[in-house]
Scaffold this motif. Structure first.
Motif, short mmCIF file in Angstrom:
data_model
loop_
_atom_site.label_atom_id
_atom_site.label_comp_id
_atom_site.label_asym_id
_atom_site.label_seq_id
_atom_site.Cartn_x
_atom_site.Cartn_y
_atom_site.Cartn_z
N THR A 73 -0.69 -13.55 3.89
CA THR A 73 0.25 -12.45 4.07
C THR A 73 0.22 -11.95 5.51
OG1 THR A 73 -1.44 -10.91 3.26
CG2 THR A 73 0.15 -11.73 1.66
N SER A 111 6.72 -16.04 10.73
CA SER A 111 7.04 -15.76 9.34
C SER A 111 8.38 -15.04 9.23
CB SER A 111 5.94 -14.89 8.71
OG SER A 111 6.33 -14.44 7.43
N LYS A 168 8.90 -12.80 7.27
CA LYS A 168 8.56 -11.41 6.96
C LYS A 168 8.00 -10.67 8.16
CE LYS A 168 7.79 -12.34 2.07
NZ LYS A 168 9.00 -11.60 1.65
N ASN A 176 5.22 -23.29 8.41
CA ASN A 176 5.72 -22.30 7.47
C ASN A 176 6.80 -22.88 6.55
OD1 ASN A 176 4.02 -20.37 8.53
ND2 ASN A 176 5.63 -19.21 9.56
N GLU A 217 6.83 -23.07 2.50
CA GLU A 217 7.91 -22.44 1.75
C GLU A 217 8.54 -23.41 0.76
OE1 GLU A 217 12.03 -19.93 2.65
OE2 GLU A 217 11.03 -21.02 4.26
N ASP A 236 2.07 -13.73 -2.05
CA ASP A 236 3.37 -14.04 -1.48
C ASP A 236 3.22 -15.10 -0.39
OD1 ASP A 236 6.10 -13.79 -0.88
OD2 ASP A 236 5.68 -12.31 0.68
N ALA A 275 4.08 -16.13 2.76
CA ALA A 275 4.73 -15.62 3.96
C ALA A 275 4.50 -16.53 5.16
CB ALA A 275 4.22 -14.22 4.28
N THR A 276 3.44 -17.34 5.09
CA THR A 276 3.12 -18.22 6.23
C THR A 276 2.87 -19.64 5.71
OG1 THR A 276 0.83 -17.42 6.12
CG2 THR A 276 2.28 -16.36 7.71
#
Length: 360
Positions: free
Chosen positions: A161, A195, A197, A275, A279, A295, A297-298
């Motif tokens: 995260t 990321s 995010k 990343n 994903e 989550d 995120a990376t």
């Protein structure tokens, strides 16, 4: 990305999704090392390549020469150890998450310097101002308790995260209020900055921390990390490098690599690739109904799977078993890298889908 060997034979060694340093180095970095190999340079990190790397990093941070010093070290453990040892007195302590790298992945390196670690439970892999303040208040019985002096965090976190600008700003403000220094472990700072995010820049991180470091080892370099130290904390830092065996005579080796990583944004290009591969794996798990533990995120994926599926995947892929659950399921960690082959990711996803269907 350089293509990896795509062995179709069943006897082919499992493809590694274990970490982001299974491969050597990006070809551009190897080419730069060869290109500069025969030049004679000043030793101990004072060579032209290290100085150019410092200049390029400062440009990316958008800071002046008189705002920060940059030091190159060979590993993440040395970056954390030296950063902490350089600015703490013997009786001062570090507040860290109990999942923090210095707490559980560095063989007691910080404790070996005489500094107590004050452990705090994470929230979504991160430190919160409330948990920080509670830990600080619980360690005020002076002189019988070690005195909290520094907060250690990592970005990306140990579960992948990332801190938002607001979260880091709140922690930074709390540290100032409590008179704590703030150190950010940047082993995976590239994937954090890239990321979807993320809403921070390197300048934001520089402004909100006292020391942070930029990881090269997990970003396509052979080895090496760059520690960014506020000018007021930098005096004598080089002596700590020397005392801890991190002042390399051939410091140019790290300098060349960071020069290449930051010359044309290779650092960020490679992190973005890592990343995107994570994903893709994460989305497939979610599509098939599996629960993500954190989550994505990376470049780290944490997912809960049936043990039968894990065993089947282990025949063809390498990854880390994070936790064995009481119900027989397992949490695994998958890490993608600058060199992760998208075809191998597609194969991984196809196997997961096939064995999920078979298992139903």
């Amino acid at each position: 990305m350089p293509a990896t060997s795509l062995c179709q034979d069943e006897a082919c060694p499992p493809y590694s999704l274990m970490d982001d340093y299974s491969e050597g180095a990006h070809p551009q970095i190897l080419e730069a090392l060869l290109r500069t190999n025969s030049t004679q340079q000043v030793s101990y990190g004072n060579d032209e390549y290290s100085n150019e790397a410092r200049h390029l990093i400062r440009e990316k941070i958008d800071c002046a020469d008189d705002e920060a010093e940059i030091f190159f070290v060979p590993s993440g453990t040395s970056a954390n150890l030296i950063s902490i040892a350089s600015c703490l007195r013997p009786y001062e302590a570090v507040i860290t998450l109990d999942s923090g790298h210095i707490a559980c992945k560095e063989a007691g390196a910080i404790e070996a310097t005489g500094h107590k670690l004050i452990l705090v439970p994470p929230v979504d892999g991160k430190m919160t101002p409330a948990n920080l303040q509670k830990a600080f208040q619980q360690n005020q019985f002076y002189p019988h308790m070690a005195k909290p002096r520094l907060l250690y965090i990592s970005n990306a976190s140990e579960t992948g995260t990332v801190y938002t600008k607001r979260e880091l700003s709140n922690l930074s403000a709390m540290c100032k209020q409590l008179k704590l220094l703030l150190l950010m472990d940047g082993a995976r700072i590239g994937t954090a900055l890239c990321s979807k995010k993320n809403d921070m820049t390197l300048r934001d991180i520089f402004d909100l921390t006292d020391i942070f470091w930029i990881g090269g080892t997990k970003a396509g370099a052979l080895l090496g990390e760059a520690i960014v130290v506020k000018k007021e904390l930098a005096e004598g830092f080089v002596f700590h490098l020397k005392q801890h065996g991190a002042l390399l005579a051939k410091g140019r080796i790290i300098g060349v690599q960071f020069m290449e990583l930051f010359r044309n944004d290779l650092f960020f290009t490679l992190a973005t690739h890592a990343n995107s591969m994570a994903e893709k794996i994460s989305a497939n798990f979610e599509c098939l109904g599996y629960s993500l533990v954190a989550d994505t995120a990376t470049n780290q994926v944490f997912v809960t799977l049936p043990s039968t599926l894990v065993r089947r995947l282990e025949d063809r892929f390498r990854f880390y078993t994070w936790e064995h659950l009481d119900d027989g399921r397992m949490v695994i960690r998958i890490v993608t890298s600058w060199a992760t082959d998208e075809l191998q990711v597609d194969k991984f996803n196809a196997w997961v889908e096939q064995w999920t269907v078979v298992g139903k």
